[in-house]
Design a protein around this motif. Structure first.
Motif, PDB file in Angstrom:
ATOM      1  N   ALA A 199       0.848  -1.205   0.000  1.00 19.49           N
ATOM      2  CA  ALA A 199       0.000   0.000   0.000  1.00 19.49           C
ATOM      3  C   ALA A 199       0.878   1.247   0.000  1.00 19.49           C
ATOM      4  O   ALA A 199       0.606   2.208  -0.733  1.00 19.49           O
ATOM      5  N   ARG A 200       1.929   1.237   0.803  1.00 15.08           N
ATOM      6  CA  ARG A 200       2.823   2.396   0.877  1.00 15.08           C
ATOM      7  C   ARG A 200       3.483   2.669  -0.475  1.00 15.08           C
ATOM      8  O   ARG A 200       3.583   3.823  -0.908  1.00 15.08           O
ATOM      9  N   THR A 201       3.890   1.611  -1.162  1.00 11.00           N
ATOM     10  CA  THR A 201       4.498   1.782  -2.480  1.00 11.00           C
ATOM     11  C   THR A 201       3.505   2.381  -3.469  1.00 11.00           C
ATOM     12  O   THR A 201       3.840   3.287  -4.240  1.00 11.00           O
ATOM     13  N   HIS A 202       2.269   1.876  -3.443  1.00 10.52           N
ATOM     14  CA  HIS A 202       1.242   2.421  -4.332  1.00 10.52           C
ATOM     15  C   HIS A 202       0.988   3.898  -4.035  1.00 10.52           C
ATOM     16  O   HIS A 202       0.804   4.711  -4.953  1.00 10.52           O
ATOM     17  N   VAL A 203       0.953   4.265  -2.754  1.00 12.18           N
ATOM     18  CA  VAL A 203       0.730   5.660  -2.378  1.00 12.18           C
ATOM     19  C   VAL A 203       1.831   6.547  -2.941  1.00 12.18           C
ATOM     20  O   VAL A 203       1.567   7.614  -3.518  1.00 12.18           O
TER      21      VAL A 203
END
Length: 279
Positions: A199-203
């Motif tokens: 999720a952090r990478t996508h953000v």
């Protein structure tokens, strides 16, 4: 004369109920005194900040909310948008600076039915309350031309924003939709059946593609260009998650909304979660 229960208070038929919001107690009380002197008006609650004004509107469900633009903590424009989404039957009139074209445009985009200069006579305020309740939209005639030009420019900006969003991957659009609701990485992971690290990478990818530097800026981007509904619609029609997504099948976590004031929404509870595929 009959009445109906509204927020724990019996409202008299034919009398318009009002929630009044202004950060200055003396002005607030002066306006309240004048409004309650009118036989067809009743002030149900007052508030000095926008969050309280929204809460009072949800509690009492008034006919009209009269809000100053400069409310504390949550300004009158943000409060207007929240009231209109949570109490659709409530009309909003905003009081702001004279000839403030930016404030007028923000009022209209937030869903206000009326805009008045702060120094207008109280007789005009009373007339505006009755007018918006009838369904009229009140815009000062000498500001209409500037409003049309400004909204036309924002329409062009919205089209550009839509093109940027359309360039995002399906997963990135889902992430952006959750960002607009103030979700943190753990909440995104639970909603989308991915790991918090994924999720952090996508953000980070979404922020880079939007050209913004923070989650708050991304949420503002969505709200400013009116893209929330489009993102939600796309999210509802996206394909079910598959077990190849990193972190699929992780234990469920409780939602934790990140700090964000008015950006914190209850809408996460409305996002339907599709069960992961089983083998």
């Amino acid at each position: 004369m009959g009445g109906k229960l509204r927020g724990g208070i019996v409202a008299t038929e034919g009398v318009l109920s009002i929630v009044l919001g202004d950060r200055h107690p003396l002005f607030q009380e002066a306006v309240r005194s004048v409004l309650e002197g009118e036989p067809k008006l009743r002030v149900l609650a007052t508030a000095g900040d926008g969050n309280r004004a929204v809460a009072e509107a949800e509690r009492h469900r008034p006919d009209v909310a009269l809000l100053s633009a400069n409310l504390q903590h949550c300004d009158g424009f943000s409060a207007t948008a929240l009231i209109r989404s949570r109490v659709p039957t409530c009309r909003v009139v905003i009081l702001a600076g004279n000839r403030d074209n930016v404030a007028l445009a923000r009022s209209v985009e937030a869903g206000a039915s009326g805009y008045l200069p702060e120094d207008c006579p109280l007789t005009e305020v009373i007339a505006a309350i009755h007018a918006v309740h009838r369904g009229d939209v009140l815009i000062p005639p000498n500001m209409l031309g500037d409003l049309i030009e400004r909204l036309a420019g924002r329409h062009s900006g919205r089209e550009q924003a839509r093109r940027i969003v359309s360039s995002l991957t399906r997963r990135e659009r889902e992430i952006l939709a959750l960002l607009a609701h103030g979700a943190d990485n753990d909440a995104m992971a639970e909603e989308l059946y991915i790991s918090p690290q994924t999720a952090r990478t996508h953000v980070q990818n979404v922020l880079a593609k939007l050209g913004v530097h923070s989650r708050l800026e991304a949420a503002t981007f969505v709200n400013r260009h009116g893209l929330r509904e489009e993102l939600e619609e796309a999210k509802r029609h996206s394909r079910p998650p598959n077990l190849l997504d990193a972190g699929a099948g992780f234990p469920h976590r409780q939602h934790r909304a990140s700090p964000g004031g008015s950006l914190q929404g209850k809408a996460l509870g409305r996002v339907k979660r599709t069960a992961p595929a089983t083998t």
